[in-house]
Design an enzyme around this catalytic site. Structure first.
Site, PDB file in Angstrom:
ATOM      1  N   GLU A 150     -16.132   4.103   2.816  1.00  0.00           N
ATOM      2  CA  GLU A 150     -14.731   4.343   2.506  1.00  0.00           C
ATOM      3  C   GLU A 150     -14.660   5.312   1.326  1.00  0.00           C
ATOM      4  O   GLU A 150     -15.577   5.367   0.504  1.00  0.00           O
ATOM      5  CB  GLU A 150     -14.017   3.035   2.148  1.00  0.00           C
ATOM      6  CG  GLU A 150     -13.909   2.069   3.321  1.00  0.00           C
ATOM      7  CD  GLU A 150     -13.051   0.851   2.997  1.00  0.00           C
ATOM      8  OE1 GLU A 150     -12.019   1.002   2.311  1.00  0.00           O
ATOM      9  OE2 GLU A 150     -13.418  -0.257   3.444  1.00  0.00           O
ATOM     10  N   ASN A 157       0.816  -1.213   0.000  1.00  0.00           N
ATOM     11  CA  ASN A 157       0.000   0.000   0.000  1.00  0.00           C
ATOM     12  C   ASN A 157       0.852   1.267   0.000  1.00  0.00           C
ATOM     13  O   ASN A 157       0.325   2.373   0.172  1.00  0.00           O
ATOM     14  CB  ASN A 157      -0.926   0.019   1.219  1.00  0.00           C
ATOM     15  CG  ASN A 157      -1.972  -1.073   1.160  1.00  0.00           C
ATOM     16  OD1 ASN A 157      -2.418  -1.461   0.085  1.00  0.00           O
ATOM     17  ND2 ASN A 157      -2.373  -1.577   2.320  1.00  0.00           N
ATOM     18  N   HIS A 182     -14.589  -1.290   5.764  1.00  0.00           N
ATOM     19  CA  HIS A 182     -13.510  -2.059   6.385  1.00  0.00           C
ATOM     20  C   HIS A 182     -13.959  -2.745   7.676  1.00  0.00           C
ATOM     21  O   HIS A 182     -14.826  -2.254   8.401  1.00  0.00           O
ATOM     22  CB  HIS A 182     -12.329  -1.133   6.682  1.00  0.00           C
ATOM     23  CG  HIS A 182     -11.068  -1.853   7.015  1.00  0.00           C
ATOM     24  ND1 HIS A 182     -10.700  -2.138   8.306  1.00  0.00           N
ATOM     25  CD2 HIS A 182     -10.091  -2.363   6.222  1.00  0.00           C
ATOM     26  CE1 HIS A 182      -9.540  -2.767   8.298  1.00  0.00           C
ATOM     27  NE2 HIS A 182      -9.143  -2.925   7.049  1.00  0.00           N
ATOM     28  N   ASP A 197     -14.054   7.048   5.646  1.00  0.00           N
ATOM     29  CA  ASP A 197     -12.779   6.401   5.944  1.00  0.00           C
ATOM     30  C   ASP A 197     -11.952   6.502   4.655  1.00  0.00           C
ATOM     31  O   ASP A 197     -12.197   5.782   3.701  1.00  0.00           O
ATOM     32  CB  ASP A 197     -13.020   4.942   6.343  1.00  0.00           C
ATOM     33  CG  ASP A 197     -11.737   4.140   6.530  1.00  0.00           C
ATOM     34  OD1 ASP A 197     -10.683   4.553   5.992  1.00  0.00           O
ATOM     35  OD2 ASP A 197     -11.796   3.079   7.166  1.00  0.00           O
ATOM     36  N   HIS A 239      -7.325   4.819   1.885  1.00  0.00           N
ATOM     37  CA  HIS A 239      -6.664   4.531   0.610  1.00  0.00           C
ATOM     38  C   HIS A 239      -6.783   5.671  -0.397  1.00  0.00           C
ATOM     39  O   HIS A 239      -6.281   5.555  -1.514  1.00  0.00           O
ATOM     40  CB  HIS A 239      -7.210   3.239   0.020  1.00  0.00           C
ATOM     41  CG  HIS A 239      -6.882   2.036   0.834  1.00  0.00           C
ATOM     42  ND1 HIS A 239      -5.724   1.315   0.657  1.00  0.00           N
ATOM     43  CD2 HIS A 239      -7.545   1.443   1.869  1.00  0.00           C
ATOM     44  CE1 HIS A 239      -5.682   0.318   1.547  1.00  0.00           C
ATOM     45  NE2 HIS A 239      -6.772   0.377   2.273  1.00  0.00           N
ATOM     46  N   LYS A 249      -0.370   4.096   4.438  1.00  0.00           N
ATOM     47  CA  LYS A 249      -0.460   3.735   3.019  1.00  0.00           C
ATOM     48  C   LYS A 249       0.383   4.724   2.204  1.00  0.00           C
ATOM     49  O   LYS A 249       1.588   4.641   2.207  1.00  0.00           O
ATOM     50  CB  LYS A 249      -1.910   3.723   2.548  1.00  0.00           C
ATOM     51  CG  LYS A 249      -2.691   2.475   2.933  1.00  0.00           C
ATOM     52  CD  LYS A 249      -3.188   2.502   4.344  1.00  0.00           C
ATOM     53  CE  LYS A 249      -4.052   1.324   4.698  1.00  0.00           C
ATOM     54  NZ  LYS A 249      -4.439   1.330   6.123  1.00  0.00           N
ATOM     55  N   SER A 271     -10.846  -0.636  -0.121  1.00  0.00           N
ATOM     56  CA  SER A 271      -9.537  -1.265   0.006  1.00  0.00           C
ATOM     57  C   SER A 271      -9.384  -2.535  -0.807  1.00  0.00           C
ATOM     58  O   SER A 271      -8.271  -2.895  -1.193  1.00  0.00           O
ATOM     59  CB  SER A 271      -9.238  -1.567   1.472  1.00  0.00           C
ATOM     60  OG  SER A 271     -10.226  -2.430   2.030  1.00  0.00           O
TER      61      SER A 271
END
Length: 394
Positions: free
Chosen positions: A180, A46, A137, A209, A212, A244, A184
């Site tokens: 998110e 990541n 997640h 969230d 990423h 990440k 992910s």
């Protein structure tokens, strides 16, 4: 005998081809890793921008260690909050146009703290509601399931389904919608602007969230809220991580003055955890400032476009992702493992992701691209995928 289920559970994992094990990596150079004396091109990291091995960030670690030492010594509310932590929080708050920022040791801890503090058992929140994207997640799922609020899921990125759930929700409830920014495992993005509109229409809060997306998306690499120009009112709760694209470790929550003060006073994961080392906070701020230069982010986008173009020419089916996460769905756990092993024989490290991390029947290779990869690395990956897939029966 106590805990007999352990043996049975482990046996079942092995039989179902879902066994997990670790690999000890030796230091590598750039996108190369060494495992058990063999070298591989790494397509499972990541570290999207290469900051984890950046000399600039490494020097910032050294400088931070020299000034602050190797640890923090206490929780943030005792003696673990230093000038380095304060400077990182202040920089992020200003850049993100939020009132305040609060640092956590991990995204897992931050997500749990948000759920457990906002919906604490002593708040009589039984009528309150958490509504999360189906693919959010596991850290958020665990947090939501451990508090008093009713927990519901809407179909992945399906705003119509979310609207249906909201239409049946009590107008007097405290409602948190969670998603998110970049998912992910699938690599696609949430329709955050539309989700923000739905939340405001129903007097709910939206939480994103952005583990990423932070560091990669937006003009300055500040993630989806910068990419879509979303204000604090539109996204009252923003969480993102540093492990990440930023290349260090830890996480933060950004929001209003009142939200941050509330988490400081009621967020158990913040109150009772030793603070992240000040040297880490110092290095993280250095990495975030270095990322204001768009060069690495532009290079990553070039590699993503190259991979998608070559994969299309090679008839390798990809999911609808324009991010560094490029999953190759293979359908079942055993085949995913077999393809991953064949790739290793060809010098490519691409991890098989299986149920329960992803839904049954969507076992995959989770290919992740980095600005560290060269053009020939991408070509080698596509060639290896074509060979490994063709040689592995369905």
């Amino acid at each position: 005998m106590a805990f007999e289920f352990i043996v049975e559970a482990l046996l079942a994992r092995k039989q179902d081809k879902l066994w997990r094990k670790r690999h000890s990596l030796s230091p590598g150079v750039g996108p190369l890793i060494e495992v058990d004396g063999q070298h591989f091109l790494n397509f499972s990291s990541n570290d999207y921008l290469g900051f984890a091995s950046s000399q600039t960030v490494a020097q910032a670690w050294v400088d931070g260690l020299s000034e602050y030492g190797s640890g923090s010594g206490a929780s943030p509310l005792v003696t673990g909050f230093t000038q380095a932590h304060l400077e990182l929080e202040a920089h992020l708050a200003k850049a993100l146009k939020r009132d305040r920022v609060l640092l956590f040791n991990s995204g897992f801890a931050a997500n749990q703290a948000i759920c457990q503090a906002l919906f604490a058992r002593n708040n009589n929140c039984g009528a309150d509601l958490i509504i999360a994207d189906k693919l959010i997640h596991a850290s958020f799922v665990d947090g939501a399931q451990s508090c008093q609020a009713t927990f519901k899921r809407f179909k992945h990125n399906d705003t119509h389904h979310l609207n249906d759930i909201m239409a049946r929700a009590s107008a007097s409830s405290n409602i948190l919608i969670a998603t998110e920014g970049v998912f992910s495992m699938d690599g696609d993005q949430a329709p955050v602007a539309e989700l923000a509109h739905i939340a405001q229409d129903h007097n709910a809060w939206l939480m994103v969230d952005d583990a990423h997306g932070f560091g990669v998306l937006g003009n300055s690499g500040l993630g989806v809220v910068e990419q879509h120009n979303l204000s604090q009112n539109q996204v009252p709760v923003l969480m993102a991580t540093f492990g990440k694209a930023i290349g260090t470790a830890g996480a933060f929550v950004a929001g209003s003055e009142q939200l941050i003060d509330y988490l400081i006073n009621f967020g158990r994961h913040y109150i009772y955890s030793t603070s992240m080392p000040a040297a880490q906070a110092h290095a993280t701020l250095s990495s975030i400032k270095a990322n204001e230069n768009p060069q690495k982010r532009r290079l990553l986008q070039t590699r993503i476009a190259q991979f998608k173009h070559l994969a299309d020419k090679a008839n390798i089916p990809l999911m609808a992702s324009d991010t560094a996460i490029q999953p190759v769905i293979v359908g079942n756990a055993e085949r995913a493992l077999s393809i991953s092993e064949k790739l290793k024989q060809l010098g490519i490290w691409a991890t098989a992701i299986r149920y329960p991390t992803v839904p049954k029947g969507t076992d995959r290779l989770r290919v992740t691209l980095s600005a560290m990869h060269e053009e020939q690395d991408i070509s080698a990956l596509v060639d290896a995928l074509q060979i490994a897939i063709s040689q592995t029966p369905k």
